[in-house]
Every structure is written in C-alpha cells, then in structure tokens.
Design a protein around this motif. Structure first.
Motif, PDB file in Angstrom:
ATOM      1  N   GLU A  27      50.509 -59.344  93.181  1.00  0.00           N
ATOM      2  CA  GLU A  27      50.289 -60.187  94.354  1.00  0.00           C
ATOM      3  C   GLU A  27      50.696 -61.622  94.086  1.00  0.00           C
ATOM      4  OE1 GLU A  27      46.913 -61.896  97.422  1.00  0.00           O
ATOM      5  OE2 GLU A  27      46.339 -60.378  95.951  1.00  0.00           O
ATOM      6  N   TRP A  79      46.620 -56.098 100.728  1.00  0.00           N
ATOM      7  CA  TRP A  79      47.481 -56.762  99.746  1.00  0.00           C
ATOM      8  C   TRP A  79      48.882 -56.160  99.689  1.00  0.00           C
ATOM      9  CZ3 TRP A  79      43.205 -53.807  98.143  1.00  0.00           C
ATOM     10  CH2 TRP A  79      43.493 -52.588  97.540  1.00  0.00           C
ATOM     11  N   ARG A  87      52.608 -58.086  99.416  1.00  0.00           N
ATOM     12  CA  ARG A  87      52.523 -59.427  98.842  1.00  0.00           C
ATOM     13  C   ARG A  87      53.084 -59.471  97.423  1.00  0.00           C
ATOM     14  NH1 ARG A  87      46.657 -61.714 101.063  1.00  0.00           N
ATOM     15  NH2 ARG A  87      46.961 -61.076 103.236  1.00  0.00           N
TER      16      ARG A  87
END
Length: 293
Positions: free
Chosen positions: A257, A226, A229
């Motif tokens: 995110e 992740w 992001r």
C-alpha cells in the motif's frame, strides 16, 4: 501480506468522546496548552498562512470515533511551532480541511476543502471559508453531485486566472473535478476526469509554471478497501485539468500500500511529496518538476 490493522477507536472504547483531563499535544517538544480528547486525533492538516513571511501556523485535525461522528478542532502557533494555542473546537458543521491543505486566496479568504460521510453512507463535498484564519466561518458551500458518484477528500488548485479547481476521490473508479470562478462562493456540478482511481486519497498541486501535478493510485477498486493502492503515479496537465499524461511511477509493488499523498512546491521550484509507505512509514520524495517533461 501483513494483516491490516483495525480502525482506531476511542481510548475509552465508547461511541462518543470527550476531553481527557490532563492530556496535552506537543509541537517541537513544547506542550500545547489545554486539554485533548480521549479519541485519537485524525487527518491532521498543517498550513502556514503567508508562508513566505513566516506567518501563523494552523493545525487542523478531527476528533471522534469515526468519520460519521467526528468534529473539527484547530490549534495555532505564531512562533514557528515553539508554542501552540489551546485546542479550539470548530463550529457545528465546520470540519476544517478534511485531508488536503487549504488555499489562501488573493482576497485573504482561507478556502478549506471538506466533505462528510453520514450514517446512511452518503459522501458529499463542501467548501468552508474563513476570512480571519479560522476564528469565524462563512456559510458552507455545497458541491452538487447529480450523478451520485460519491465524493470525499477534495484537493484544491488555484489557476493563473484566479479560478479554483477541486479534485476528489470517488466511488466511480475515477477522480472527479468541480470548478469555481468566484473565489469558492459557488461550484460547478461534479464531473469525472479520465484519471483512474480506486476510491483512494489523491493530491493535486498547482505548479509555478501553470501546470497541474496529480499524485494518485491509477487502479480500480477491489473487494477490500486497500485493493488498488499498490501503485502510485504522477500525472501532469498543461490545460487546466482537461487532459492528463502519466509522467512517472513512484511505487509499484503488488499487494502493498502506497497511499494518502501530500505535496508542496517550495520557493526553489522543487516539489516535496509524502505518502503512506506500506502502512508502516511515511516516505518523502523530492523532485524537480521541470524534469518530468
């Protein structure tokens, strides 16, 4: 930062999944006939053929414990989603559009951007084509990746001259591109664009004025999937994807995110974007591309 949820698995916990008797999917409160897998459907892609004339709705999705083992299924509706067909498993080797929407080409071919992830960790792009809205399929068309960037989840753009571009996420910290000049029957070798990307989902949209809009995370990847992001940008290209300029930042919040964008342009010229918001919601953004400069 909130803990990341674990990857979904089959309801049965098994490595392989089968139909669950009595299960049913829904659309606008109406049951879709047939049975549904015990595995949670993934990566749904909704597409309307001949949208301006209220054409058939196609809903593609994947079923299986993970991307290495899943298969494609399809349901359809001819009355705007009030009633849906029974789920139909796609032929072996056909997954349907893997994440982003397909294109309906001028000759009536449905062109689906797809990819595979195998047990050896190889990521490969291919294109799937149907001339009868998914009832039968032509042979898959692979996209060569001679430099081994590792490519999945392509997003398609048709150009004013009829050519097609496919942009894809990669393991090389850049968005990749491949081109077709013959309606998707063959594709150039994949190459990297100048746009940074942390191996995250992207969305490319061909605008009515001929420009290309890209929705993407403009970071490089980190140690965890992740990382990178936490910012979501818009970029425009006026030369068919050769050069790009960033025109807006939709989100920028360290540690959060914002990912997996989708975009369409409606008949009034407005662009509608949706994307994952902080792993808990879907955010919808409406914008006028004429104001992006």
């Amino acid at each position: 930062m909130a803990p990341r949820s674990a990857r979904p698995t089959c309801a049965s916990g098994a490595r392989a999944c089968g139909p669950a008797p009595g299960a049913a999917s829904r659309g606008r409160g109406r049951r879709a006939a047939g049975r549904q897998s015990r595995c949670q459907p993934r990566n749904p892609v909704l597409f309307q053929a001949s949208a301006a004339r209220g054409g058939t709705l196609l809903l593609f999705y994947k079923v299986g414990p993970d991307p290495r083992q899943w298969w494609g299924e399809l349901i359809s509706s001819d009355d705007g989603g009030d009633h849906w067909s029974s789920p139909r498993r796609l032929p072996d080797g056909v997954l349907g559009p893997i994440r982003s929407k397909p294109l309906m080409l001028a000759d009536g071919t449905l062109l689906c951007p797809s990819s595979t992830e195998d047990e050896a960790g190889r990521w490969r792009l291919h294109m799937e084509r149907s001339r009868d809205l998914g009832r039968s399929w032509l042979p898959n068309v692979p996209v060569t990746d001679p430099k081994g960037y590792g490519l999945i989840q392509p997003s398609l753009v048709v150009r004013p001259d009829g050519g097609v571009l496919a942009f894809a996420r990669s393991r090389a910290n850049r968005i990749a591109v491949t081109r077709s000049r013959d309606g998707g029957r063959s594709w150039s070798a994949a190459a990297l664009t100048s746009l940074p990307n942390p191996n995250a989902g992207i969305e490319a949209l061909g605008l009515a004025d001929g420009r290309i809009l890209m929705v993407f995370n403009p970071r490089e990847q980190g140690n965890d999937w992740w990382v990178g992001r936490d910012r979501l940008d818009l970029a425009l290209s006026g030369d068919g994807g050769l050069t790009w300029r960033t025109v807006a930042t939709l989100e920028d919040e360290p540690g959060q995110e914002f990912s997996y964008p989708a975009a369409i342009q409606t008949r009034d010229g407005l662009v509608h974007l949706t994307y994952t918001y902080q792993r808990s919601h879907i955010r919808h953004v409406q914008l006028d591309p004429r104001r992006l400069g």
